[in-house]
Scaffold this motif. Structure first.
Motif, PDB file in Angstrom:
ATOM      1  N   SER A  28       0.981  -1.044  -0.104  1.00  0.00           N
ATOM      2  CA  SER A  28       0.070   0.036   0.072  1.00  0.00           C
ATOM      3  C   SER A  28       0.930   1.313  -0.005  1.00  0.00           C
ATOM      4  CB  SER A  28      -0.882   0.044   1.277  1.00  0.00           C
ATOM      5  OG  SER A  28      -1.723   1.116   1.227  1.00  0.00           O
ATOM      6  N   GLY A  29       0.725   1.964  -0.950  1.00  0.00           N
ATOM      7  CA  GLY A  29       1.438   3.194  -1.092  1.00  0.00           C
ATOM      8  C   GLY A  29       2.711   2.980  -1.854  1.00  0.00           C
ATOM      9  N   THR A  30       3.256   4.135  -2.165  1.00  0.00           N
ATOM     10  CA  THR A  30       4.374   4.166  -3.230  1.00  0.00           C
ATOM     11  C   THR A  30       5.328   5.404  -2.896  1.00  0.00           C
ATOM     12  OG1 THR A  30       3.298   3.408  -5.074  1.00  0.00           O
ATOM     13  CG2 THR A  30       5.437   4.683  -5.456  1.00  0.00           C
ATOM     14  N   HIS A  49      -7.823   7.484  -0.882  1.00  0.00           N
ATOM     15  CA  HIS A  49      -7.806   8.512   0.186  1.00  0.00           C
ATOM     16  C   HIS A  49      -7.497   7.875   1.585  1.00  0.00           C
ATOM     17  CE1 HIS A  49      -8.584  11.846  -2.234  1.00  0.00           C
ATOM     18  NE2 HIS A  49      -9.588  11.435  -2.688  1.00  0.00           N
ATOM     19  N   ALA A  50      -7.193   8.361   2.484  1.00  0.00           N
ATOM     20  CA  ALA A  50      -6.905   7.899   3.829  1.00  0.00           C
ATOM     21  C   ALA A  50      -8.031   7.662   4.607  1.00  0.00           C
ATOM     22  CB  ALA A  50      -5.836   8.847   4.643  1.00  0.00           C
ATOM     23  N   ASP A  51      -7.950   6.587   5.418  1.00  0.00           N
ATOM     24  CA  ASP A  51      -8.942   6.350   6.169  1.00  0.00           C
ATOM     25  C   ASP A  51      -9.603   7.520   6.806  1.00  0.00           C
ATOM     26  OD1 ASP A  51      -9.453   3.774   4.714  1.00  0.00           O
ATOM     27  OD2 ASP A  51      -8.164   2.763   6.371  1.00  0.00           O
ATOM     28  N   ASN A  52      -8.386   8.060   7.787  1.00  0.00           N
ATOM     29  CA  ASN A  52      -8.472   9.111   8.493  1.00  0.00           C
ATOM     30  C   ASN A  52      -8.061  10.428   7.784  1.00  0.00           C
ATOM     31  OD1 ASN A  52      -8.185  11.100  10.417  1.00  0.00           O
ATOM     32  ND2 ASN A  52      -7.298  10.039  11.964  1.00  0.00           N
ATOM     33  N   ALA A  54      -7.258  13.476   8.405  1.00  0.00           N
ATOM     34  CA  ALA A  54      -6.431  14.205   9.262  1.00  0.00           C
ATOM     35  C   ALA A  54      -5.065  13.720   8.803  1.00  0.00           C
ATOM     36  CB  ALA A  54      -6.574  14.280  10.643  1.00  0.00           C
ATOM     37  N   TRP A  55      -4.716  12.543   8.253  1.00  0.00           N
ATOM     38  CA  TRP A  55      -3.467  12.038   7.834  1.00  0.00           C
ATOM     39  C   TRP A  55      -2.994  12.242   6.301  1.00  0.00           C
ATOM     40  CZ3 TRP A  55      -4.516   6.306   9.670  1.00  0.00           C
ATOM     41  CH2 TRP A  55      -4.640   6.284  10.911  1.00  0.00           C
ATOM     42  N   GLU A  56      -4.015  12.959   5.630  1.00  0.00           N
ATOM     43  CA  GLU A  56      -3.857  13.332   4.198  1.00  0.00           C
ATOM     44  C   GLU A  56      -3.587  14.580   4.042  1.00  0.00           C
ATOM     45  OE1 GLU A  56      -6.237  12.468   0.233  1.00  0.00           O
ATOM     46  OE2 GLU A  56      -6.691  11.209   1.661  1.00  0.00           O
ATOM     47  N   LEU A  57      -2.607  15.209   3.423  1.00  0.00           N
ATOM     48  CA  LEU A  57      -2.350  16.571   2.946  1.00  0.00           C
ATOM     49  C   LEU A  57      -3.600  16.886   1.911  1.00  0.00           C
ATOM     50  CD1 LEU A  57      -0.600  18.873   3.215  1.00  0.00           C
ATOM     51  CD2 LEU A  57       0.925  18.061   1.561  1.00  0.00           C
ATOM     52  N   GLY A  58      -4.534  17.651   2.697  1.00  0.00           N
ATOM     53  CA  GLY A  58      -5.528  18.243   1.837  1.00  0.00           C
ATOM     54  C   GLY A  58      -6.377  17.217   1.308  1.00  0.00           C
ATOM     55  N   ASP A  59      -6.604  17.196   0.001  1.00  0.00           N
ATOM     56  CA  ASP A  59      -7.341  16.162  -0.492  1.00  0.00           C
ATOM     57  C   ASP A  59      -6.230  15.195  -1.764  1.00  0.00           C
ATOM     58  OD1 ASP A  59      -9.697  14.628  -1.328  1.00  0.00           O
ATOM     59  OD2 ASP A  59     -10.004  15.786  -3.013  1.00  0.00           O
ATOM     60  N   ALA A 104      -0.441  12.136  -7.143  1.00  0.00           N
ATOM     61  CA  ALA A 104      -1.024  11.050  -6.866  1.00  0.00           C
ATOM     62  C   ALA A 104      -1.518  10.342  -8.322  1.00  0.00           C
ATOM     63  CB  ALA A 104      -2.220  11.016  -5.898  1.00  0.00           C
ATOM     64  N   ASP A 105      -2.262  11.432  -9.171  1.00  0.00           N
ATOM     65  CA  ASP A 105      -2.700  10.996 -10.454  1.00  0.00           C
ATOM     66  C   ASP A 105      -1.568  10.566 -11.334  1.00  0.00           C
ATOM     67  OD1 ASP A 105      -5.310  11.559  -9.362  1.00  0.00           O
ATOM     68  OD2 ASP A 105      -5.106  13.579 -10.379  1.00  0.00           O
ATOM     69  N   LEU A 106      -0.476  11.236 -11.410  1.00  0.00           N
ATOM     70  CA  LEU A 106       0.715  10.956 -12.027  1.00  0.00           C
ATOM     71  C   LEU A 106       1.159   9.527 -11.658  1.00  0.00           C
ATOM     72  CD1 LEU A 106       2.787  11.735 -14.198  1.00  0.00           C
ATOM     73  CD2 LEU A 106       4.193  12.897 -12.386  1.00  0.00           C
ATOM     74  N   ILE A 107       1.260   9.205 -10.346  1.00  0.00           N
ATOM     75  CA  ILE A 107       2.106   8.134 -10.037  1.00  0.00           C
ATOM     76  C   ILE A 107       0.985   6.831 -10.423  1.00  0.00           C
ATOM     77  CG2 ILE A 107       2.752   6.623  -8.238  1.00  0.00           C
ATOM     78  CD1 ILE A 107       4.563   9.072  -9.213  1.00  0.00           C
ATOM     79  N   TYR A 108      -0.323   7.094 -10.146  1.00  0.00           N
ATOM     80  CA  TYR A 108      -1.216   5.943 -10.322  1.00  0.00           C
ATOM     81  C   TYR A 108      -2.223   6.170 -11.524  1.00  0.00           C
ATOM     82  CZ  TYR A 108       0.166   4.584  -5.565  1.00  0.00           C
ATOM     83  OH  TYR A 108       0.688   4.076  -4.375  1.00  0.00           O
TER      84      TYR A 108
END
Length: 110
Positions: A28-30, A49-52, A54-59, A104-108
């Protein structure tokens, strides 16, 4: 001729270079390393997106983002599931915003 604020805004991202990507062992994650606009960055990016929230920088689907100036290696931003160091300047904030908007769009990309 010196670059202006408008030149920076227009050119932002034109020099984005992804130097390394590595999937986490957990599957999970890169981890993404790269350079942009005279900065170096490392980011932990996820396909979802993060389950929480608050752990994610914005959206952004980014849970960790470290940015340093290439010139002097000074850390100018750090997010690690929460703000550790806010952007040191408006230019740094524009780089953060740019990465949040599309890394994230670029990587995935499918």
């Amino acid at each position: 001729m010196a670059k202006t604020h408008d030149d920076f805004e227009h050119d932002l991202g034109s020099d984005l270079v992804i130097t390394k990507t590595s999937r986490r062992a957990s599957g999970s994650g890169t981890w993404v390393s790269g350079t942009i606009a005279a900065y170096r960055f490392d980011a932990l990016v996820f396909p979802e997106h993060a389950d929480n929230p608050a752990w994610e920088l914005g959206d952004s689907r980014i849970s960790k983002l470290w940015i340093a100036r290439l010139k002097n290696k000074e850390t100018v931003f750090n997010w690690d599931r929460g703000m550790d160091m806010p952007a040191a300047s408006p230019k740094t904030q524009r780089v953060v915003d740019f990465l949040c908007a599309g890394l994230a769009d670029l990587i995935y990309a499918e």
